[in-house]
Design an enzyme around this catalytic site. Structure first.
Site, PDB file in Angstrom:
ATOM      1  N   ASN A 145      47.422  43.897  27.052  1.00 26.25           N
ATOM      2  CA  ASN A 145      48.711  43.866  27.758  1.00 26.25           C
ATOM      3  C   ASN A 145      49.036  42.438  28.180  1.00 26.25           C
ATOM      4  OD1 ASN A 145      47.746  43.404  30.578  1.00 26.25           O
ATOM      5  ND2 ASN A 145      46.695  45.342  30.184  1.00 26.25           N
TER       6      ASN A 145
ATOM      7  N   ASP B 180      45.357  52.108  30.602  1.00 22.32           N
ATOM      8  CA  ASP B 180      45.234  53.520  30.973  1.00 22.32           C
ATOM      9  C   ASP B 180      44.533  54.324  29.880  1.00 22.32           C
ATOM     10  OD1 ASP B 180      46.458  53.198  33.417  1.00 22.32           O
ATOM     11  OD2 ASP B 180      48.465  53.299  32.529  1.00 22.32           O
TER      12      ASP B 180
ATOM     13  N   LYS C 134      36.099  46.716  10.144  1.00 20.28           N
ATOM     14  CA  LYS C 134      37.531  46.402  10.205  1.00 20.28           C
ATOM     15  C   LYS C 134      38.317  47.435   9.394  1.00 20.28           C
ATOM     16  CE  LYS C 134      40.859  42.867   9.062  1.00 20.28           C
ATOM     17  NZ  LYS C 134      41.147  41.710   8.251  1.00 20.28           N
TER      18      LYS C 134
ATOM     19  N   PHE D 251      47.534  47.184  43.076  1.00 20.77           N
ATOM     20  CA  PHE D 251      48.813  46.639  42.625  1.00 20.77           C
ATOM     21  C   PHE D 251      49.541  47.721  41.839  1.00 20.77           C
ATOM     22  CE2 PHE D 251      49.336  41.986  43.152  1.00 20.77           C
ATOM     23  CZ  PHE D 251      48.217  41.772  43.935  1.00 20.77           C
TER      24      PHE D 251
ATOM     25  N   LYS E 161      51.011  56.181  44.217  1.00 20.16           N
ATOM     26  CA  LYS E 161      49.692  55.600  43.906  1.00 20.16           C
ATOM     27  C   LYS E 161      48.893  55.322  45.177  1.00 20.16           C
ATOM     28  CE  LYS E 161      51.213  53.437  39.750  1.00 20.16           C
ATOM     29  NZ  LYS E 161      51.578  52.219  39.066  1.00 20.16           N
TER      30      LYS E 161
ATOM     31  N   LYS F 114      45.396  57.245  45.304  1.00 21.43           N
ATOM     32  CA  LYS F 114      44.180  56.431  45.168  1.00 21.43           C
ATOM     33  C   LYS F 114      43.541  56.111  46.511  1.00 21.43           C
ATOM     34  CE  LYS F 114      46.090  54.488  40.916  1.00 21.43           C
ATOM     35  NZ  LYS F 114      45.777  53.644  39.775  1.00 21.43           N
TER      36      LYS F 114
HETATM   37  O1  C5P Z   1      48.053  53.778  38.092  1.00 15.90           O
HETATM   38  P1  C5P Z   1      48.282  52.355  37.795  1.00 15.90           P
HETATM   39  O2  C5P Z   1      47.553  51.842  36.602  1.00 15.90           O
HETATM   40  O3  C5P Z   1      49.722  51.953  37.715  1.00 15.90           O
HETATM   41  O4  C5P Z   1      47.734  51.653  39.112  1.00 15.90           O
HETATM   42  C1  C5P Z   1      47.611  50.288  39.229  1.00 15.90           C
HETATM   43  C2  C5P Z   1      46.457  49.926  40.117  1.00 15.90           C
HETATM   44  O5  C5P Z   1      45.303  50.703  39.759  1.00 15.90           O
HETATM   45  C3  C5P Z   1      46.049  48.488  39.947  1.00 15.90           C
HETATM   46  O6  C5P Z   1      45.551  48.023  41.180  1.00 15.90           O
HETATM   47  C4  C5P Z   1      44.960  48.574  38.876  1.00 15.90           C
HETATM   48  O7  C5P Z   1      44.055  47.481  38.957  1.00 15.90           O
HETATM   49  C5  C5P Z   1      44.290  49.885  39.189  1.00 15.90           C
HETATM   50  N1  C5P Z   1      43.766  50.616  38.030  1.00 15.90           N
HETATM   51  C6  C5P Z   1      42.419  50.854  37.920  1.00 15.90           C
HETATM   52  N2  C5P Z   1      41.918  51.569  36.853  1.00 15.90           N
HETATM   53  C7  C5P Z   1      42.748  52.048  35.906  1.00 15.90           C
HETATM   54  C8  C5P Z   1      44.125  51.815  36.014  1.00 15.90           C
HETATM   55  C9  C5P Z   1      44.595  51.095  37.081  1.00 15.90           C
HETATM   56  O8  C5P Z   1      41.644  50.418  38.762  1.00 15.90           O
HETATM   57  N3  C5P Z   1      42.236  52.718  34.890  1.00 15.90           N
END
Ligand code: C5P
Length: 399
Positions: free
Chosen positions: A209, A278, A288, A323, A337, A341
């Site tokens: 990304n 994600d 490859k 974030f 979130k 979380k």
């Molecule tokens: O759910 P989302 O990915 O938008 O949430 C963002 C936050 O969750 C960020 O702080 C990111 O570092 C964390 N995150 C994480 N593990 C993931 C996805 C996101 O710790 N698999």
């Protein structure tokens, strides 16, 4: 903060030297006494007279003048200085400084001073990226010099790239941010994650990304300067790990999770600025993948949500900050979130804006707290935002 401070402003021979006039002017307006030292090269771009008029002080241009306007020996200026700023700092100057040479007034003063030194490299992109220049910069940083990173943009030599001296306001912001904060995180252990993750497809390719890591690195650097013991877990990034942090480089979300979970029990504050993927590829190819068929289907499976796991594990003394990078419904998604979380604070980032989010030097965020408060922050550099966030986190911790 700068009132009555003696600031030595070193100006070397780069086209950006004209911007240093504004630096001098702003420093003086802030109440500082500014003492400019110009190299011979700098005097080809701008005259000492300009700086003399702006600062109201004599300008040092040589070590060998018969009559020194300046009422002190060359070492005295080094002793007088509360702070030194070299802007612009050319490749030649950096090489000389890194070698410990003292062949003009500026390098001599720098060798003799005990004051903190800030330097703003400004040059052509290739010169900046040349390993020789990078090695010199690193040597100076290792010595404790403060690097004011160059900006990217259109350079005087006609190309676009890194090497542009930041604007005077940004340079002063950088310096002020650094001196403004005391060691208020002394004794605290802070874990920061930064940059994006790479999820492998085969040995050659990955899904990634646009995260540059700038926000997370700025937080790690600021926390370290404020006395914290910092662990920075970072996905791949072009940035240099900040001096003095414990750096753990990872690639995938799984590796990031392992590193984060390992260190989590002993940390006081976790700030998750990383853009974690994600999803990951279910069956990573061992070899490859060849381009045989017209279509290629990759099956993705969900990655563990590291932050959510931390939220479930955290004790009441640990502060957890996440974030939320969104392109729409920013507050609504961020709020969800924060709750899901179990965070103490979430930094909501509208990444559809040009001046915020990925790969920019500035950011515009809203802060959402567990107690329902929402704070809107004005646009600011990521470095300044890093310090603002840390100050707010300290307040949370002391509540
Ligand atoms: O759910 P989302 O990915 O938008 O949430 C963002 C936050 O969750 C960020 O702080 C990111 O570092 C964390 N995150 C994480 N593990 C993931 C996805 C996101 O710790 N698999």
């Amino acid at each position: 903060m700068l009132k009555d401070k003696n600031i030595v402003l070193g100006v070397t021979g780069g086209i950006a030297a004209y911007k240093s006039v504004e630096i001098a002017s702003r420093l003086r307006k802030a109440g500082a006494s500014v003492h400019v030292i110009m190299t011979a090269g700098a005097q080809n771009f701008i005259t000492p007279l300009t700086f003399r008029e702006i600062t109201g002080n004599p300008v040092i241009t040589t070590m060998w003048g018969e009559v020194h306007n300046y009422n002190v020996e060359h070492i005295a200026l080094a002793q007088l200085a509360d702070l030194v700023i070299v802007a612009p700092a050319t490749a030649n100057f950096l090489a000389k400084a890194a070698m410990g040479m003292a062949d003009d007034m500026l390098t001599t003063t720098l060798l003799a001073t005990k004051a903190p030194i800030y330097f703003a490299p400004a040059m052509n992109t290739n010169m900046y990226n040349n390993p020789l220049t990078q090695t010199n910069i690193q040597s100076l940083v290792d010595l404790g010099w403060h690097l004011i990173p160059p900006a990217s943009g259109h350079l005087a030599c006609g190309i676009d790239g890194v090497g542009r001296m930041p604007d005077p306001v940004e340079i002063l912001d950088f310096v002020l941010e650094n001196i403004a904060h005391k060691a208020d995180l002394q004794g605290k252990k802070i874990l920061v994650t930064a940059a994006g993750t790479y999820e492998p497809i085969d040995p050659v390719r990955y899904i990634g990304n646009r995260s540059s890591g700038k926000m997370g690195y700025a937080i790690a650097a600021a926390a370290q300067k404020r006395g914290a013991e910092v662990i920075l877990v970072s996905g791949p990034s072009a940035l240099m790990p900040p001096q003095g942090v414990d750096f753990i480089g990872v690639e995938s979300a799984a590796q990031m999770r392992e590193a984060v979970l390992k260190h989590f029990p002993k940390t006081d504050i976790v700030i998750k600025a990383a853009a974690v993927a994600d999803y990951r590829v279910r069956n990573v190819a061992e070899q490859k993948i060849k381009k045989n068929d017209d279509k290629l289907t990759l099956v993705l499976e969900k990655n563990p949500d590291i932050l959510k796991e931390l939220g479930e594990k955290k004790n009441s003394d640990q502060i957890l900050v996440g974030f939320a990078a969104e392109t729409q419904n920013l507050l609504e998604y961020a709020q969800a979130k924060l709750e899901k979380k179990n965070l103490d604070m979430i930094v909501a980032n509208d990444v559809s804006r040009k001046d915020a989010g990925f790969n920019t030097d500035t950011n515009v965020v809203k802060l959402l707290y567990k107690n329902g408060t929402i704070e809107e922050m004005p646009i600011m550099t990521k470095q300044k935002l890093a310090n603002e966030l840390l100050s707010k986190i300290i307040r949370l911790k002391n509540q």
